[in-house]
Scaffold this active site. Structure first.
Site, mmCIF file in Angstrom:
data_model
loop_
_atom_site.group_PDB
_atom_site.id
_atom_site.type_symbol
_atom_site.label_atom_id
_atom_site.label_comp_id
_atom_site.label_asym_id
_atom_site.label_seq_id
_atom_site.Cartn_x
_atom_site.Cartn_y
_atom_site.Cartn_z
ATOM 1 N N LYS A 182 24.303 -10.710 -35.268
ATOM 2 C CA LYS A 182 25.186 -9.553 -35.409
ATOM 3 C C LYS A 182 24.568 -8.363 -34.670
ATOM 4 O O LYS A 182 24.631 -8.300 -33.453
ATOM 5 C CB LYS A 182 25.477 -9.313 -36.882
ATOM 6 C CG LYS A 182 26.393 -10.424 -37.380
ATOM 7 C CD LYS A 182 26.785 -10.376 -38.803
ATOM 8 C CE LYS A 182 27.795 -11.488 -39.055
ATOM 9 N NZ LYS A 182 27.658 -12.136 -40.334
ATOM 10 N N SER A 236 30.975 -7.592 -46.206
ATOM 11 C CA SER A 236 31.539 -7.511 -44.865
ATOM 12 C C SER A 236 33.016 -7.133 -44.829
ATOM 13 O O SER A 236 33.506 -6.677 -43.816
ATOM 14 C CB SER A 236 31.327 -8.832 -44.133
ATOM 15 O OG SER A 236 31.920 -9.878 -44.858
ATOM 16 N N HIS A 238 24.860 -7.975 -42.507
ATOM 17 C CA HIS A 238 25.503 -6.785 -41.941
ATOM 18 C C HIS A 238 24.664 -5.522 -42.125
ATOM 19 O O HIS A 238 25.054 -4.444 -41.689
ATOM 20 C CB HIS A 238 26.888 -6.577 -42.549
ATOM 21 C CG HIS A 238 27.908 -7.521 -42.005
ATOM 22 N ND1 HIS A 238 28.585 -7.286 -40.823
ATOM 23 C CD2 HIS A 238 28.340 -8.722 -42.453
ATOM 24 C CE1 HIS A 238 29.403 -8.297 -40.580
ATOM 25 N NE2 HIS A 238 29.270 -9.181 -41.546
#
Ligand SMILES: *Cc1c(COP(=O)(O)O)cnc(C)c1O
Length: 396
Positions: free
Chosen positions: A243, A184, A212
């Site tokens: 996310k 990340s 991610h």
């Protein structure tokens, strides 16, 4: 001796934070998290969220959330093992396992407690956890909760990983290799094909935290495992629902055996109330949208390419990112903080990331590009980067 209830030992630590300049107040968002936000009373371009696909405030997700509330209420009322397992939770697990092309998916209340709960449940004394040094804090905590031994390898260093596997094969019953799918802070992708090959060579299990990568990489956002065509060769794939998916929650996708065991032993599921119906309804809708169309994932990649190219041309150092995570590396910690502050003064919110989150001397601001940003907003942001970069003399 003061009164113990005055928490003087904490007051002293807080004073230390202030002295070293790391004390901070939380920014306050007035309204939804989207491409432009009202922050501390000002409208600014938002380059700091993980809302990759713009789902956090999407009308279809909101509608699905409201419908779920009408049918199931606002709370699930219990942990899943007692009476908090609603049909909508089971439906979400079916939808996720199908999307991820795995036998099963097991949901948690967050990505964080998914790691904390899963790692602890699938390892025990006599096992070895082998973890990339840049893995997420929740993996570190999950590993601490486990009774297994642990070894750390240098970031994406396949020689060191092989060395550890070779040296320890005979000392342990099970070895579990854990890596983030996408890292990340730099936006680089794990060397998953090599990790899987090493795992197969030394009969180790693999665990990929794709927080991610899910919703971003692979066909229609199916994730890093799909991106590399490794279906069936990774034992545990973690995803967040907070996310790219835009809501909240986490899951681990894998085999039916994994599912059965976690159903009996994952502590966040045994001892913490299940996800609220609104969240579950919205997530089901988000997965449906991803399956229907690649427009969201294409848009986030196009936007990221556009933005990176423009920053690169200006002479900014965007590091080794291979994903929409776009670091702009400044180096000096104080200068990174100042850069972020100056950008905000001009109307771009992008957080500074400095030691200890990244190594000393690699301070940066981290730009998170989403599908929702318009070209006009990206152009405006780039122009502000240019102005502040010139003033601070950080263009290459
Ligand atoms: C964000 C993140 C998590 C935590 O996910 P939440 O759903 O926000 O709790 C876990 N692992 C990684 C790699 C992450 O980036």
């Amino acid at each position: 001796m003061g009164n113990v209830h005055e928490l003087n030992y904490l007051k002293e630590k807080i004073e230390d934070l202030k002295k070293e300049g790391t004390y901070r107040k939380l920014p306050v968002l007035e309204g939804a998290n989207q491409a432009e936000i009202l922050l501390n009373g000002r409208k600014v371009i938002n380059l700091s969220s993980n809302n990759y696909l713009g789902f956090a405030n999407h009308p279809r997700l909101k509608k699905a959330a409201i419908e779920a509330v009408e049918k199931y209420g606002v709370g699930s009322g219990a942990v899943r093992t007692i009476v908090g397992n609603m049909s909508i939770h089971e439906e979400l697990e079916r939808v996720l396992s199908e999307f991820k092309k795995e036998e099963a998916a097991f949901i948690y209340q967050s990505g964080f407690n998914c790691n904390a709960g899963t790692i602890q449940a699938i390892t025990e004394a006599g096992d070895l956890i082998i973890s990339d040094e840049l893995n997420h804090a929740s993996i570190i905590d999950g590993t601490r909760l486990s009774r297994a031994d642990k070894k750390i390898f240098k970031h994406s260093d396949m020689d060191e990983l092989e060395q550890i596997l070779k040296e320890n094969r005979d000392k342990y019953r099970n070895m579990l290799i854990i890596t983030d799918g996408v890292f990340s802070m730099d936006g680089d992708i794990a060397k998953l094909p090599e990790i899987v090959e090493l795992a197969e060579k030394y009969e180790a299990m693999t665990y990929v935290d794709d927080a991610h990568g899910s919703g971003v990489l692979g066909e229609n956002g199916r994730g890093t495992v799909d991106h590399f065509g490794l279906h069936g060769r990774v034992d545990f794939t973690i995803g967040t629902l907070s996310k790219a998916i835009g809501v909240v929650g986490g899951y681990v996708a894998g085999s039916n055996t994994m599912y059965e065991w976690l159903n009996h032993r994952a502590r966040p599921v045994l001892f913490s109330t299940s996800l609220p119906p609104a969240a579950v309804g919205a997530i089901i809708e988000a997965i449906k949208m991803l399956k229907e169309s690649s427009e969201y994932t294409e848009k986030v990649w196009n936007n990221a390419r556009y933005f990176k190219e423009k920053l690169g041309k200006l002479g900014f150092n965007t590091g080794k990112s291979e994903t929409p995570i776009t670091p702009v590396i400044i180096g000096d910690e104080a200068k990174s903080m100042e850069f972020s502050k100056n950008l905000l003064d001009r109307g771009v919110f992008v957080s500074a990331i400095v030691f200890p989150t990244v190594p000393r001397g690699t301070g940066r601001v981290r730009c998170m590009i989403t599908a929702e940003h318009t070209e006009e907003q990206l152009d405006r942001a780039v122009e502000i980067f240019r102005q502040v970069g010139e003033e601070m003399n950080i263009l290459g």
